[in-house]
Design a protein around this motif. Structure first.
Motif, short mmCIF file in Angstrom:
data_model
loop_
_atom_site.label_atom_id
_atom_site.label_comp_id
_atom_site.label_asym_id
_atom_site.label_seq_id
_atom_site.Cartn_x
_atom_site.Cartn_y
_atom_site.Cartn_z
N SER A 23 0.82 -1.12 -0.19
CA SER A 23 0.00 -0.08 -0.05
C SER A 23 0.88 1.31 0.01
O SER A 23 1.87 1.32 0.44
N ALA A 24 0.19 2.11 -0.51
CA ALA A 24 1.20 3.47 -0.74
C ALA A 24 1.73 4.10 0.48
O ALA A 24 2.94 4.46 0.61
N TYR A 25 1.14 4.25 1.71
CA TYR A 25 1.82 4.80 2.81
C TYR A 25 2.67 4.08 3.48
O TYR A 25 3.78 4.35 3.84
N GLN A 26 2.70 2.88 3.06
CA GLN A 26 3.71 1.77 3.87
C GLN A 26 4.97 1.63 3.06
O GLN A 26 6.16 1.36 3.69
N VAL A 27 4.78 1.77 1.80
CA VAL A 27 6.12 1.74 0.98
C VAL A 27 6.22 2.90 0.24
O VAL A 27 7.78 3.08 -0.12
N GLU A 28 5.73 3.91 -0.25
CA GLU A 28 6.21 5.00 -1.31
C GLU A 28 7.19 5.91 -0.61
O GLU A 28 8.40 6.17 -1.13
N GLY A 29 6.91 6.48 0.84
CA GLY A 29 7.96 7.50 1.39
C GLY A 29 7.53 8.65 0.55
O GLY A 29 6.65 9.02 -0.05
N ALA A 30 8.81 9.74 0.16
CA ALA A 30 8.61 10.97 -0.42
C ALA A 30 7.42 11.44 -0.14
O ALA A 30 6.70 12.11 -0.97
N SER A 31 7.08 11.69 1.27
CA SER A 31 5.85 12.29 1.68
C SER A 31 5.66 13.83 1.30
O SER A 31 4.63 14.10 1.24
N LYS A 32 7.03 14.45 1.11
CA LYS A 32 6.82 15.88 0.87
C LYS A 32 7.10 16.12 -0.60
O LYS A 32 7.43 17.28 -1.07
N GLU A 33 7.27 15.17 -1.33
CA GLU A 33 7.80 15.17 -3.01
C GLU A 33 6.52 15.17 -3.69
O GLU A 33 5.43 14.64 -3.18
N GLY A 34 6.75 15.58 -4.95
CA GLY A 34 5.54 15.45 -6.09
C GLY A 34 4.45 16.19 -5.70
O GLY A 34 3.25 15.90 -6.16
N ASN A 35 4.58 17.41 -4.93
CA ASN A 35 3.22 18.19 -4.50
C ASN A 35 2.47 17.44 -3.65
O ASN A 35 1.20 17.43 -3.90
N ARG A 36 2.80 16.15 -3.22
CA ARG A 36 1.94 15.40 -2.45
C ARG A 36 1.25 16.22 -1.10
O ARG A 36 2.06 16.79 -0.26
N GLY A 37 -0.05 16.09 -0.97
CA GLY A 37 -0.55 16.48 0.42
C GLY A 37 -0.39 15.64 1.55
O GLY A 37 -0.30 14.43 1.48
N ALA A 38 -0.65 16.39 2.56
CA ALA A 38 -0.56 15.42 3.94
C ALA A 38 -1.68 14.54 4.01
O ALA A 38 -2.76 14.79 3.73
N SER A 39 -1.61 13.13 4.71
CA SER A 39 -2.64 12.36 4.99
C SER A 39 -3.00 12.30 6.59
O SER A 39 -1.93 12.83 7.22
N ILE A 40 -3.95 11.60 6.90
CA ILE A 40 -4.26 11.32 8.03
C ILE A 40 -2.95 10.63 8.84
O ILE A 40 -2.67 10.71 10.23
N TRP A 41 -2.36 9.65 8.11
CA TRP A 41 -1.26 8.94 8.83
C TRP A 41 0.00 9.58 8.96
O TRP A 41 0.53 9.38 9.78
N ASP A 42 0.29 10.70 7.92
CA ASP A 42 1.12 11.49 8.28
C ASP A 42 1.11 12.24 9.69
O ASP A 42 2.05 12.26 10.43
N ALA A 43 0.01 12.66 9.85
CA ALA A 43 -0.46 13.38 11.29
C ALA A 43 -0.14 12.40 12.21
O ALA A 43 0.30 12.79 13.61
N PHE A 44 -0.97 11.26 12.41
CA PHE A 44 -1.15 10.26 13.21
C PHE A 44 0.40 9.78 13.83
O PHE A 44 0.91 9.67 14.92
N SER A 45 1.27 9.38 12.61
CA SER A 45 2.46 8.83 12.78
C SER A 45 3.46 10.02 13.43
O SER A 45 4.36 9.47 14.32
N HIS A 46 3.26 10.91 13.25
CA HIS A 46 3.95 12.13 13.95
C HIS A 46 3.66 12.61 15.51
O HIS A 46 4.20 13.67 15.77
N THR A 47 2.56 11.82 15.74
CA THR A 47 1.85 12.21 17.18
C THR A 47 2.53 11.09 18.08
O THR A 47 2.63 9.94 17.89
N GLU A 48 3.30 11.91 19.12
CA GLU A 48 4.17 10.94 20.14
C GLU A 48 3.13 10.06 20.72
O GLU A 48 2.29 10.17 21.11
N GLY A 49 3.85 8.64 20.89
CA GLY A 49 3.08 7.59 21.48
C GLY A 49 2.25 6.78 20.59
O GLY A 49 1.66 5.84 20.94
N LYS A 50 2.12 7.25 19.40
CA LYS A 50 1.23 6.41 18.45
C LYS A 50 1.78 5.31 17.65
O LYS A 50 0.83 4.39 17.53
#
Length: 492
Positions: free
Chosen positions: A35-62
Motif C-alpha cells: 500500500s502507498a503509505y507503507q512503501v512509497e515514502g517521498a511524503s513531501k515530494e511531487g506536490n503530495r498533500g498530507a494524509s491522516i497517517w502523516d499526522a498520526f505517525s508524527h504524534t508522540e506515542g502512537k
C-alpha cells in the motif's frame, strides 16, 4: 483462559502433497501486494498533500517504535527496481494503492496534481512493460488530512462525493491500462481501529458507539458511488472490473453448544456480513440491528438500490483464525466486541495454541481457516468471484540477528505452502476463487507497529540504504511458478 475446544477440524487438515502451480486453474492470478503509505515514502515530494497517517505517525506515542513513513522503503524512487523483482519472481500482478493526496493534495478534487498523475502513470507503464497486471486500490487508509480536519473525514456524508470525484479522476487517467480496481481496503479496520479503538489514524475513541458504524456506513456508500460511476461511464469502454476488499479472520465455534455456534455466526456477521449483506442482501445483518439498534445508520431506498450487487468480485484479506465462545464479560474491553458478546480464543489451558505464533500478537498460523472463510463467502453470498487480495505472516524485527538468519524464513515458507493448499481445497469445494496476492512484496511500515514487524518476501535492510534481499519465501515462489511450466515451455 478457555478450555480446549470440543469441536475438531480434522476434516480440514492440509494434505501432505506439496501444492504446485498446476493445482490451480491456468488463468488463476498470482500477485504481490503493498500500500502507498507503507512503501512509497517521498511524503513531501511531487506536490503530495498530507494524509491522516502523516499526522498520526508524527504524534508522540502512537507508533510503537516512534517511527513514521516519511521515507518508508522509498518505492517512490525505487519502483523500477521493485517491479524488476516482481517480474523476476514470476508474479502475474501487482496490487498497489494510489495515495489520494498525491492526486488531490487537499482531497477536495478542485485541482488535479499533475505530478501525482505522472508518477502513477510511470508505475503502471513500467508494470505493463514487464507483463505484470496492475491491480489498483483507490483507498488504503491514507485519507487526505484536510478532509479529516475540515469536515470530519469518514464521519461526514460529504466524503462520498469527494471520494467519487477522486475515483473518477483515476478511472479517466489510468483506466485505459488498469483493468482491475479496488475501491476501499478493509473498511472494518478504518472504522474499528480508527474510530473505536483509536490505534489507527485518525485515532478517535470519544464517540465509538456511533462513530464506528457511521465511518463504515459512509465507506460503503463511497464504494457504491464509485462503482456506479465506473459501470455507467467507463466499464464498457475500458473493459475492467471493480470490487471491494474486506478482511475476515475465521470464527470457529469453541464447542458444539448452541450459544458458541451462535457466537461464531455473530462474529462473522460483525466482520464480513457488515459489508457484504448491504451489497447482496440489501441491508445490514439482522443481528447487528438487534444488538446496535439506533446506533446502526439506516440506508434510504435509493442507497439500497445503489449498493445492490455493487461489486464485481469480493476481495478477501485473510491471515488467521480464532475459536469463538459466547461471553457477556467483554474480555476485549471495547464497545465493538461488547455488542458481539464473544470471546476470541487463540490459546487455552495448558498453553496449547490454535496454531504457531507469527510476529504480531494477533497472528497465528491456521491454514484450515482460509478454506472455511472462502467456503462461507461462497455459500452465503451465492458464490461470487473471490480474489484473496492479502495473505501472509510476519516476523519480529530482530536487531541482533545476522542477515542470513532473517532471510531464512522457514515458517513463512510453510505458511504459504499450507495456505495455498487450503485455497486449492476451497476451489475443489466449489468456491469461485480466481486469484491470490501475497502480503507483502516488501518489509515495510506496519502501521502502529512501525518497523518492528516484517511481512515481506523481500527483506529491506533499514540500516544499509534500504537494500532489498530475497528471503527463502521469495525463492519458494520462484520455484512454485516454475513448477507450472509445461514441458514445451522454456524456463529461465
Amino acid at each position: 483462559m478457555a478450555k480446549k475446544p470440543t469441536r475438531h477440524v480434522k476434516e480440514w487438515t492440509i494434505p501432505d502433497k506439496e501444492v504446485t502451480r498446476t493445482d490451480f486453474p491456468s488463468d488463476f492470478v498470482f500477485g504481490v501486494a503493498t500500500s502507498a503509505y507503507q512503501v512509497e515514502g517521498a511524503s513531501k515530494e511531487g506536490n503530495r498533500g498530507a494524509s491522516i497517517w502523516d499526522a498520526f505517525s508524527h504524534t508522540e506515542g502512537k507508533i510503537l517504535d516512534g517511527s513514521n513513513a516519511d521515507v518508508a522503503v522509498d518505492q517512490y524512487h525505487r519502483y523500477k527496481e521493485d517491479i524488476e523483482l516482481i517480474s523476476m519472481l514470476g508474479f502475474d500482478a501487482y496490487r498497489f494503492s494510489i495515495s489520494w493526496s498525491r492526486i488531490f493534495p487537499d482531497g477536495l478534487g478542485t485541482k488535479v496534481n499533475d505530478e501525482g498523475i505522472k508518477y502513477y502513470n510511470n508505475v503502471i507503464d513500467a508494470l505493463l512493460e514487464k507483463g505484470i497486471q496492475p491491480w489498483v486500490t483507490l483507498y488504503h487508509w491514507d485519507l487526505p488530512l484536510h478532509l479529516d480536519e475540515s469536515m470530519g473525514g469518514w464521519l461526514n456524508k460529504q466524503i462520498v462525493k469527494y471520494f467519487t470525484i477522486y475515483a473518477e479522476t483515476c478511472f479517466v487517467n489510468f483506466g485505459d491500462r488498469v483493468r482491475n480496481w479496488i475501491t476501499i481496503n478493509e473498511p472494518l479496520q478504518t472504522a474499528v481501529n480508527g474510530y473505536c479503538l483509536g490505534i489507527f489514524a485518525p485515532g478517535r475513541t470519544e464517540n465509538a458507539s456511533t462513530e464506528t458504524y457511521l465511518a463504515a456506513h459512509h465507506q460503503l456508500l463511497a464504494h457504491a458511488s464509485a462503482v456506479s460511476i465506473y459501470r455507467t461511464k467507463y466499464k464498457e469502454k475500458q473493459g475492467g472490473q471493480i470490487g471491494l476488499v474486506l478482511d475476515c479472520e475465521w470464527a470457529e465455534a469453541l464447542s458444539d453448544k448452541t450459544e458458541d455456534i451462535s457466537a461464531a455466526e455473530r462474529r462473522l456477521d460483525f466482520q464480513i456480513g457488515w459489508f457484504l449483506n448491504p451489497i447482496y442482501c440489501t441491508d445490514y445483518p439482522e443481528v447487528m440491528h438487534e444488538r446496535l439498534g439506533d446506533r446502526l445508520p439506516k440506508f434510504s431506498q435509493e442507497e439500497k438500490d445503489l449498493l445492490r450487487n455493487s461489486t464485481d468480485f469480493v476481495g478477501l484479506n485473510h491471515y488467521t483464525s480464532r475459536y469463538i465462545s459466547h461471553s457477556t464479560e467483554n474480555p476485549e474491553g471495547h464497545e465493538f466486541y461488547e455488542a458481539q458478546e464473544i470471546e476470541r480464543i487463540a490459546e487455552w489451558e495448558g498453553g496449547e495454541t490454535i496454531g504457531e505464533k507469527a510476529g504480531s500478537f494477533w497472528l497465528y498460523v491456521v491454514p484450515w481457516g482460509i478454506r472455511k472463510t472462502l467456503n462461507y463467502i461462497s455459500h452465503k453470498y451465492n458464490n461470487p468471484p473471490i480474489y484473496v487480495t492479502e495473505n501472509g505472516m510476519d516476523d519480529e524485527e530482530d536487531h541482533s540477528a545476522e542477515l542470513h538468519e532473517m532471510l531464512d524464513d522457514k515458517l513463512r515458507v510453510a505458511y504459504f505452502k499450507d495456505y495455498l493448499a487450503a485455497v486449492v481445497q476451497a476451489i475443489k469445494d466449489g468456491a469461485d476463487v480466481r486469484g491470490y496476492f501475497v502480503w507483502s512484496l516488501l518489509d515495510n511500515f506496519e502501521w502502529c507497529q512501525g518497523y518492528t514487524k516484517r511481512f515481506g518476501v523481500v527483506y529491506v535492510d533499514y540500516k544499509n540504504g534500504l537494500s532489498r534481499h530475497l528471503k527463502s519465501s521469495a525463492y519458494w515462489f520462484l520455484k512454485f511458478f516454475k513448477s507450472g511450466k509445461g514441458k514445451g515451455e522454456k524456463e529461465e
